[in-house]
Design an enzyme around this catalytic site. Sequence first.
Site, short mmCIF file in Angstrom:
data_model
loop_
_atom_site.label_atom_id
_atom_site.label_comp_id
_atom_site.label_asym_id
_atom_site.label_seq_id
_atom_site.Cartn_x
_atom_site.Cartn_y
_atom_site.Cartn_z
N ARG A 83 0.80 -1.22 0.00
CA ARG A 83 0.00 0.00 0.00
C ARG A 83 0.84 1.28 0.00
O ARG A 83 0.34 2.36 0.31
CB ARG A 83 -0.96 0.03 1.19
CG ARG A 83 -1.97 -1.12 1.21
CD ARG A 83 -2.88 -1.06 -0.03
NE ARG A 83 -3.98 -2.01 0.04
CZ ARG A 83 -3.96 -3.22 -0.52
NH1 ARG A 83 -2.86 -3.62 -1.16
NH2 ARG A 83 -5.00 -4.02 -0.45
N MET A 84 2.10 1.15 -0.37
CA MET A 84 2.98 2.32 -0.47
C MET A 84 2.91 2.87 -1.90
O MET A 84 3.91 2.95 -2.63
CB MET A 84 4.40 1.95 -0.07
CG MET A 84 4.55 1.55 1.38
SD MET A 84 4.22 2.94 2.50
CE MET A 84 5.71 3.89 2.28
#
Length: 213
Positions: A192-193
């Site tokens: 989720r970066m």
Amino acid sequence: MDATSLSGLRRSYEGEPLLEANVAADPIAQFAVWFQEALDAALPEPNAMVVATASAGGRPSARTVLLKGYDEHGFVFYSNYESRKGRDLAENPRASLLFPWHPIRRQVRVEGTVVRLPHERTAEYFNSRPYGSRIGAWASRQSAVVRSREDLDDRYEELAERWPERPPVPDFWGGYLVVPTEVEFWQGQLDRMHDRLRYRRGHPGWVLERLAP
């Protein structure tokens, strides 16, 4: 009623890094690069975009519309002026666009002001459409309640008989130009970066900013 859990739909994203040094100075130029890559990836309906509007009272609504062109001025689509989106835009001439290119783990989000295109440009596009689509624009008072499918089909047939070759341009139908004030490019990444780069209209030119995912 218990809430339905969707935890089983988790997935990972991984894409090429989206870095400031590798993007165009102008968001329209960057959009052109990504749009071509969406075409090259053979995405279904790469020009499909979600158009979100709001009434003067702030009531939101969204729908999928096809992008019909873009240039240095902005993004173009066509619609019935009397539809819900048309009424919203008459009251509150702002919109947000979203291009959800999920298979290539990308999306583009646009915010901007909206203006109607000149009649001449609407007429040029309208007359380039297939005959059936031109009759359909007349037959459908978009967003209005209709009694039945049969009534809608009857209206289509009536108008096809009236204009068997060249229907005129409806005065209630035309083009809109979304003039961007912000354009965000999102590239999915692991854990989720995600990469988010936003172009914000400055004075002059564009300001490029990285947003936290």
